[in-house]
Design an enzyme around this catalytic site. Structure first.
Site, PDB file in Angstrom:
ATOM      1  N   VAL A 105      -9.792  -7.390 -14.998  1.00 28.73           N
ATOM      2  CA  VAL A 105     -10.886  -8.215 -15.510  1.00 28.73           C
ATOM      3  C   VAL A 105     -10.645  -8.493 -16.990  1.00 28.73           C
ATOM      4  CG1 VAL A 105     -12.668  -7.524 -13.863  1.00 28.73           C
ATOM      5  CG2 VAL A 105     -12.253  -6.098 -15.860  1.00 28.73           C
ATOM      6  N   CYS A 145     -11.784   5.083 -44.756  1.00 27.56           N
ATOM      7  CA  CYS A 145     -11.001   6.278 -45.088  1.00 27.56           C
ATOM      8  C   CYS A 145      -9.921   5.932 -46.117  1.00 27.56           C
ATOM      9  CB  CYS A 145     -10.427   6.907 -43.816  1.00 27.56           C
ATOM     10  SG  CYS A 145      -9.881   8.622 -44.040  1.00 27.56           S
ATOM     11  N   GLU A 168     -16.297   3.599 -37.084  1.00 26.92           N
ATOM     12  CA  GLU A 168     -15.890   3.114 -35.755  1.00 26.92           C
ATOM     13  C   GLU A 168     -16.163   4.124 -34.654  1.00 26.92           C
ATOM     14  OE1 GLU A 168     -11.948   4.835 -37.488  1.00 26.92           O
ATOM     15  OE2 GLU A 168     -13.831   3.960 -38.211  1.00 26.92           O
ATOM     16  N   THR A 224       0.803  -1.229   0.000  1.00 23.45           N
ATOM     17  CA  THR A 224       0.000   0.000   0.000  1.00 23.45           C
ATOM     18  C   THR A 224       0.833   1.275   0.000  1.00 23.45           C
ATOM     19  OG1 THR A 224      -0.130   0.116   2.420  1.00 23.45           O
ATOM     20  CG2 THR A 224      -1.798  -1.227   1.287  1.00 23.45           C
ATOM     21  N   LYS A 225       2.138   1.145   0.208  1.00 24.80           N
ATOM     22  CA  LYS A 225       2.983   2.339   0.349  1.00 24.80           C
ATOM     23  C   LYS A 225       2.942   3.253  -0.886  1.00 24.80           C
ATOM     24  CE  LYS A 225       5.173   2.674   3.616  1.00 24.80           C
ATOM     25  NZ  LYS A 225       4.825   3.269   4.936  1.00 24.80           N
ATOM     26  N   HIS A 262     -15.533   7.423 -40.962  1.00 22.63           N
ATOM     27  CA  HIS A 262     -15.033   6.538 -39.902  1.00 22.63           C
ATOM     28  C   HIS A 262     -16.205   5.992 -39.080  1.00 22.63           C
ATOM     29  CE1 HIS A 262     -10.621   7.281 -40.123  1.00 22.63           C
ATOM     30  NE2 HIS A 262     -11.016   8.402 -40.711  1.00 22.63           N
ATOM     31  N   GLN A 298      -9.788   4.552 -50.219  1.00 24.67           N
ATOM     32  CA  GLN A 298      -8.977   5.128 -51.289  1.00 24.67           C
ATOM     33  C   GLN A 298      -8.078   4.079 -51.943  1.00 24.67           C
ATOM     34  OE1 GLN A 298      -7.025   8.569 -49.606  1.00 24.67           O
ATOM     35  NE2 GLN A 298      -8.956   9.546 -49.034  1.00 24.67           N
TER      36      GLN A 298
END
EC number: 6.3.4.2
Length: 545
Positions: free
Chosen positions: A241, A379, A517, A188-189, A515, A383
């Site tokens: 997790v 994008c 996403e 914990t320090k 885009h 092209q």
């Protein structure tokens, strides 16, 4: 209701996951019916991350209003419903730039400009503006407590308690509690020293989130509470997790949201996390598995493609398919050939800038087209698909983009010289314009062709997606490419810019200039990514027609 502020700081080491922890807490508060927003204060001196190397900084997340922001804003939008804007992210560079502009204009009436009060006042004003109209605003301070760069921000959030009232401010500190195998215990320090550093600035944390690779024992949490001057119930153990979408439930189970609501005197219902339970169920119970190759140039840092990676996972949730992402350096495709693409169920070419590795991306697009493998280009990925088709199908052998070959015979991709911004104002650019903030940015509407695959996927005629690009399809050469068989599936509302292309002679070949996403979320997914992952699974099973 007066706005309440939760300030999130980090200590001990960087990359603890402040953004994920803060976004998870925001998701719980939102699930309690509160109107929540988030902000990120970045201590670097760049005005924004738009011109920073993706390998150093990670991706640039683009908001609806066209701001180029930190990737943490992507986490925020994936965890809460509130859409981020340019108000939700600012840097030291942005603050200093504004203060200096005001000084030149004479706003300070000849005063000597100093960090305190001028810089800190500007920071506080921006925080207050960003939180207007919301019940709770979570403000993440970038960097680590103790860094010299963060000091103006930390001083500003210290002053916020006096500005808006201590009863409306909450300081949440994220620390690391390492486990030492030699002694068989957590230490914990480091947390104690990190809080001591925060106290030296004048900030007493109200709660601690302690990151560790295991659950922190109750006796160690009591020790942290004693030495750091916080209640035991305000010491939260946040273990590693396997899915970030489990974190809201983990924080809720320890009562952090109850503690905060009580502190702010907020009377609101218990959080309903059923949507997040559904996300976790979809993630944990796939009915199949696919491998998708992402061919890019920044693959040494996966965070450079953070939103794409998350969007592919979301597509997997909605298609009930686990997605394994194979990151492939486009330069390796150039040197080792397309053999390294064998065995993939689909190929995605994401956005990027510059000539390095572009021929490898063109080779990947050709491999996908010729072998009928599902392809999604984003994008630059659109092209290169256009260049590949022009060269190898439309018999335009020297086809290229003026970004890479200014004097090529067939510049099928060229610089956009003018377009309308999100407010409808005309934007004009030339080859000599600054790189920073000079692209076509933000949410733009797009009309879909009625007979297109994307029209079926989206289920509507007009969509709105976010852009970040400087080059576009050259309309002067478009007819020859269309005559060779390529379909223009989406155009800008003024019909001037090509937004989506499809190959009707391929079972699933879609590429877009925007885009997608940036608008994908774990709860809702995104039609393009869900369709792409399903196509990959169908291809694997031999069902793609």
């Amino acid at each position: 209701m007066k706005t309440n502020y939760i300030f999130v700081t980090g200590g001990v080491v960087s990359s603890l996951g402040k953004g994920i922890a803060a976004a998870s807490l925001a998701a719980i508060l939102e699930a309690r019916g509160l109107n929540v927003t988030m902000m990120k204060l970045d201590p670097y001196i760049n005005v924004d991350p738009g011109t920073m190397s993706p390998i150093q900084h990670g991706e640039v997340f683009v908001t609806d209003d066209g701001a180029e922001t930190d990737l943490d804003l992507g986490h925020y939008e994936r965890f809460i419903r509130t859409k981020m804007t340019r108000r939700n992210n600012f840097t030291t560079g942005r603050v200093y730039s504004e203060v200096l502009r005001k000084e030149r204009r004479g706003d300070y009436l000849g005063a000597t400009i100093q960090v305190i009060p001028h810089i800190t006042n500007e920071i506080k004003e921006r925080i207050i503006r960003g939180g207007e109209g919301h019940d709770v605003v979570l403000v993440e301070v970038g960097g680590t407590v103790g860094d010299i760069e963060s000091l103006p921000f930390l001083e500003a959030i210290r002053q916020m308690a006096a500005e808006v009232g201590r009863e409306h401010t909450f300081y949440l500190h994220l620390t690391l509690v390492p486990y030492l195998a030699a002694s068989g215990e957590v230490k914990t320090k480091p947390t104690q020293h990190s809080v001591k550093e925060l106290l030296s600035i004048g900030i007493q944390p109200d709660a601690l989130i302690c990151r560790s690779d295991r659950v922190i024992p109750a006796n160690e949490r009591a020790k942290i509470a004693l030495f750091c001057n916080v209640p035991e119930k305000a010491v939260i153990s946040l273990k590693d997790v396997d899915s970030i979408y489990k974190i809201p439930a983990l924080l809720k189970s320890q009562g952090l949201d109850d503690y905060i609501c009580k502190r702010f005197s907020l009377d609101c219902p218990v959080a309903n996390l059923s949507e997040w339970e559904q996300v976790i169920y979809e993630e944990a119970n796939p009915e199949g598995e696919v491998t998708i190759g992402m061919v890019g140039k920044y693959v040494e840092l996966p965070d450079a493609y953070k939103s794409v990676i998350e969007a592919l996972k979301h597509g997997g949730f909605k298609s009930r398919v686990a997605v394994n992402i194979k990151l492939i350096d486009s330069q390796d495709v150039e040197t080792r050939g397309v053999e390294i693409l064998k065995g993939l169920d689909a190929i995605l070419v994401p956005g990027g800038f510059g000539e390095r590795g572009v021929e490898g991306k063109i080779m990947a697009a050709r491999y996908a087209r010729e072998n009928k493998i599902p392809y999604l280009g984003i994008c630059l990925g659109m092209q290169v698909a256009m260049i590949e088709f022009a060269r190898n199908v439309a018999n335009m052998e020297d086809a290229n983009s003026t970004e890479f070959a200014p004097d090529c015979k067939y510049p099928v991709i060229a610089l956009i010289t003018e377009w309308r911004d999100e407010n409808g104002n005309l934007e004009v650019r030339t080859e000599n314009s600054d790189l920073g903030g000079t692209m076509r940015l933000g949410a733009q509407p797009c009309h879909l062709s009625g007979d297109s695959l994307v029209r079926t996927l989206y289920g509507k005629n007009t969509i709105t997606e976010r852009h970040r690009h400087r080059y576009e399809v050259n309309n002067l050469l478009l007819k020859r490419i269309e005559d060779a068989g390529l379909r223009i599936a989406g155009r800008s509302v003024d019909n001037k810019l090509v937004e989506i292309i499809e190959n009707p002679n391929h079972p699933w070949f879609v590429a877009c200039q925007f885009h997608p996403e940036f608008t994908s979320t774990p709860r809702d997914g995104h039609p393009l990514f869900a369709g792409f992952v399903k196509a990959a699974f169908d291809y694997q099973k031999g069902l793609l027609k």
